[in-house]
Design an enzyme around this catalytic site. Structure first.
Site, short mmCIF file in Angstrom:
data_model
loop_
_atom_site.label_atom_id
_atom_site.label_comp_id
_atom_site.label_asym_id
_atom_site.label_seq_id
_atom_site.Cartn_x
_atom_site.Cartn_y
_atom_site.Cartn_z
N ASP A 172 50.15 36.65 44.11
CA ASP A 172 50.98 35.52 43.67
C ASP A 172 50.99 35.35 42.15
O ASP A 172 51.54 34.38 41.64
CB ASP A 172 50.52 34.23 44.34
CG ASP A 172 49.12 33.81 43.92
OD1 ASP A 172 48.29 34.70 43.67
OD2 ASP A 172 48.85 32.60 43.85
N LYS A 231 46.19 28.99 37.02
CA LYS A 231 45.82 30.14 36.22
C LYS A 231 47.03 31.06 36.16
O LYS A 231 47.95 30.94 36.96
CB LYS A 231 44.60 30.84 36.82
CG LYS A 231 44.69 31.21 38.29
CD LYS A 231 43.31 31.68 38.75
CE LYS A 231 43.33 32.19 40.18
NZ LYS A 231 43.15 31.11 41.16
N ASP A 245 48.64 34.81 39.77
CA ASP A 245 47.81 33.93 38.94
C ASP A 245 46.52 34.60 38.46
O ASP A 245 45.83 34.07 37.60
CB ASP A 245 47.53 32.59 39.63
CG ASP A 245 46.91 32.74 41.00
OD1 ASP A 245 46.71 33.89 41.45
OD2 ASP A 245 46.62 31.71 41.64
N ARG A 246 46.18 35.76 39.02
CA ARG A 246 44.96 36.46 38.56
C ARG A 246 45.31 37.63 37.65
O ARG A 246 46.43 38.15 37.71
CB ARG A 246 44.20 37.02 39.75
CG ARG A 246 43.70 35.99 40.68
CD ARG A 246 42.82 36.62 41.73
NE ARG A 246 42.28 35.57 42.58
CZ ARG A 246 41.17 35.68 43.28
NH1 ARG A 246 40.48 36.81 43.27
NH2 ARG A 246 40.74 34.69 44.00
N ASP A 248 47.51 39.70 40.75
CA ASP A 248 47.37 39.63 42.21
C ASP A 248 48.70 39.28 42.89
O ASP A 248 49.73 39.16 42.24
CB ASP A 248 46.26 38.64 42.59
CG ASP A 248 46.65 37.18 42.36
OD1 ASP A 248 47.48 36.94 41.48
OD2 ASP A 248 46.12 36.30 43.07
N SER A 306 47.76 34.33 48.18
CA SER A 306 47.25 34.86 46.91
C SER A 306 46.88 36.33 46.96
O SER A 306 47.71 37.18 47.23
CB SER A 306 46.08 34.00 46.45
OG SER A 306 45.72 34.36 45.16
N HIS A 307 45.58 36.61 46.77
CA HIS A 307 45.12 37.99 46.69
C HIS A 307 44.79 38.57 48.07
O HIS A 307 44.35 39.71 48.16
CB HIS A 307 43.87 38.03 45.81
CG HIS A 307 42.81 37.11 46.34
ND1 HIS A 307 42.91 35.75 46.21
CD2 HIS A 307 41.68 37.33 47.02
CE1 HIS A 307 41.88 35.17 46.79
NE2 HIS A 307 41.11 36.12 47.29
#
Ligand code: VG1
Ligand code: CO
Length: 576
Positions: A294, A393, A296-297, A292, A118-119
């Protein structure tokens, strides 16, 4: 292409003890995943838990970080060894987390492996991650991640087809392999290399009013800038903003995914996406956004130094949902937020008379509510916003939601005198609802012992026998005094399946509804990260700097949690 039989073989390994997935998948330093048999162990443990018939189909791809393509090949080989019928692999292994959720749902797959941390930063010296999503498109629930972890503690072998050729991930194609094992069983596994961008773009066009957005962008000359932080959203953003909405190339930046994110920490907040925020503010950009690693943010900023706090962002989107075609059609079934997220959304639910849920941190808790038709829009303070169009998200969704709201709010305008911007939409929201000032202090990578001691101390403080001494107690910070109304360690009972999740964060609510929450992060890869969430409601005074409005409570939070004593830190690593 079809080939003659290839043998599935068993490789013997020792169990691993550290493969317990956290808030969202297993995340470790890349070097940990590169240890012999490490990734194979986790993949096998997952497959052992999910391959339950001869008709299993899986999706594979991720945020494009270093080591992804190698692990894609490993997953293909182990899937073939474990009798998975069909494997869909994203071209170049580029697949955003929301697009993965959508593909699992639309192709009706059994689930998918998402290769992402992710982030967290990527590269040989940073992080890698593997996460499993289920057939509803959402992250595996705790029941499954616990079972996977159990398996890694016990298993001493994995099954693979090491003789499979390396699949060319650059070319859209399909391959079928005939496989046989030592018992004489035979089966076939088909691998499809697919375009993982186009279905997501189609979905966004169904949800939002693209013609109205395009018309608004053209007439208003609004300046838009989306920073993909060298993460996975680059190709999606380019397709949507440049090709569909006809903005020029300068509306996207850092839009080519890079294995190490170009050295960027791909976390869209004011610390790590500071250059986007500065550019937005200095160049008077009407809507600046970042996503981010991936995808999703999201972070939303705008000219005039506007920063939309994620807790406010979801509240504004929920309040304006009637402007978005998807919700016009399906209605808004309910709203939800994670426990530490500010209570701005609660106010919208109350005013609109909508069902409301407070769940633990992590998107997996929203999925059950959505599957049961109880929830439409939800968010987390950690720059996560989304809806029941998928079960993750969705960064680009949130940015398009803001664009749709901007466009629809200005539908009647002639644009001679400018238009209603992000700032006006936000201030209008505060005028109606008041403002929940919110901040989060992160103490990253403190010692594991210190982090554990801190949480133990707080849990003890709010335990049944001690809490009577805390409730009613006065705390003073910067000359402001707050009285504790209630405190506890958050526990959640899922209203759909009755499963209970305990120890989800220690909270203190004060008499004026202000809150302080402490949690240990479940996504870090090194030591412990302690998060402190601080919130204060003001009905009319909504134009103060958040840091000023919260300074008293922040100093109480530091003292109450004995932060310095347990972490050795005077100041947090990141403030959002
Ligand atoms: C963090 C956030 C949480 C989010 C999770 C995954 O978890 O706080 O809200 O759902 O990351 O986000 P934690 O346990 O570190 O606080 V993502 O974009 O990293 O998949
Ligand atoms: Co993410």
């Amino acid at each position: 292409m079809s080939s003659s039989f290839t043998a599935a073989t068993i490789e013997y390994i020792k169990p691993f003890t550290d493969q317990n997935p956290g808030t969202s998948g297993l995340r470790k330093r890349t070097k940990v995943f590169q240890q012999k048999y490490y990734s194979e162990s986790f993949i096998q443990a997952t497959l052992s838990n999910v391959v339950d018939s001869s008709d299993v189909s899986l999706l594979v791809g991720g945020d494009g970080r270093y080591w992804s393509e190698e692990i894609c090949q490993t997953i293909i080989k182990l899937s073939a060894g474990n009798k998975v019928k069909t494997v869909y692999v994203a071209k170049d292994s580029i697949l955003s987390t929301p697009a993965a959720s959508n593909l699992i749902r639309t192709l009706k797959l059994s689930g998918g492996f998402l290769l992402t941390a992710s982030h967290n930063p990527g590269g040989p010296d940073y992080d890698f991650g593997i996460k499993y999503n289920c057939g509803n498109g959402g992250p595996a629930p705790e029941k499954l991640t616990n079972a996977i972890y159990q398996k890694t503690l016990e298993q001493n072998s994995y099954t693979t087809v090491s003789a499979l050729p390396i699949i060319d991930l650059k070319t859209l194609a399909s391959y079928t392999f005939e496989i046989q094992n030592a018992l004489g069983e035979s089966w076939s596994t088909t691998v499809h290399v697919i375009d993982a961008i186009k279905d997501y773009v189609t979905l966004m066009k169904e949800i939002f009013d693209f013609p109205t957005i395009q018309n608004f962008l053209k007439k208003s000359n609004a300046k838009i800038l989306l920073d993909s932080m060298n993460g996975v959203t680059g190709p999606y953003a380019t397709q949507i903003l440049v090709h569909e909405l006809k903005l020029n190339n300068s509306s996207v930046m850092n839009n080519v995914p890079k294995a190490d994110f170009g050295g960027i920490h791909p976390d869209p907040n004011l610390t790590y996406a500071a250059s986007l925020a500065e550019k937005t503010w200095s160049e008077n950009i009407d809507l600046g956004a970042a996503s981010d690693g991936d995808g999703d943010r999201n972070m939303i900023v705008a000219k005039d130094n506007v920063f939309v706090n994620p807790s406010d962002s979801v509240a504004v989107i929920a309040d304006n949902a009637h402007l978005i075609p998807f919700f016009k059609k399906s209605g808004v079934k309910g709203l939800a937020r994670s426990m530490p997220t500010s209570m701005a959304l609660d106010r919208v639910a109350k005013r609109k008379n909508l069902q409301f849920y407070e769940v633990p941190t992590g998107w997996k808790f929203f999925g059950n509510l959505m599957d049961a038709g109880k929830l439409s829009i939800c968010g987390e303070e950690s720059f996560g916003t989304g809806s029941d169009h998928i079960r993750e998200k969705d960064g680009i969704w949130a940015i398009l939601a803001w664009l749709n709201i901007l466009a629809a709010s200005n539908a009647e305008k002639t644009f001679e005198q400018g238009f209603i911007g992000v700032k006006e939409i936000l201030e209008n929201h505060y005028r109606i609802y008041g403002r929940n000032y919110f901040t989060r202090y992160d103490y990253e990578e403190v010692s594991s012992e210190g982090g554990a001691e801190l949480m133990k101390y707080l849990r003890n403080l709010v335990s049944a026998e001690n809490k009577t001494h805390v409730v009613g107690k006065k705390y003073t910070g910067n000359g402001e005094t707050y009285v504790v109304k209630k405190c506890d360690d958050f526990s959640y009972t899922d209203p759909v399946d009755g499963s209970v999740s305990q120890k989800q964060g220690v909270y203190f609510v004060f008499e004026d509804e202000s809150r302080i929450v402490y949690r240990a992060s479940g996504t870090g890869s090194q030591g412990a990260t302690i998060r402190v969430y601080v919130e204060k409601y003001e009905a009319t005074n909504y134009l103060t700097e958040a840091s000023t409005a919260l300074s008293g409570l922040v100093s109480i939070a530091k003292e109450l949690g004995k932060i310095k004593e347990f972490t050795g830190r005077d100041e947090p690593t990141v403030i959002t």
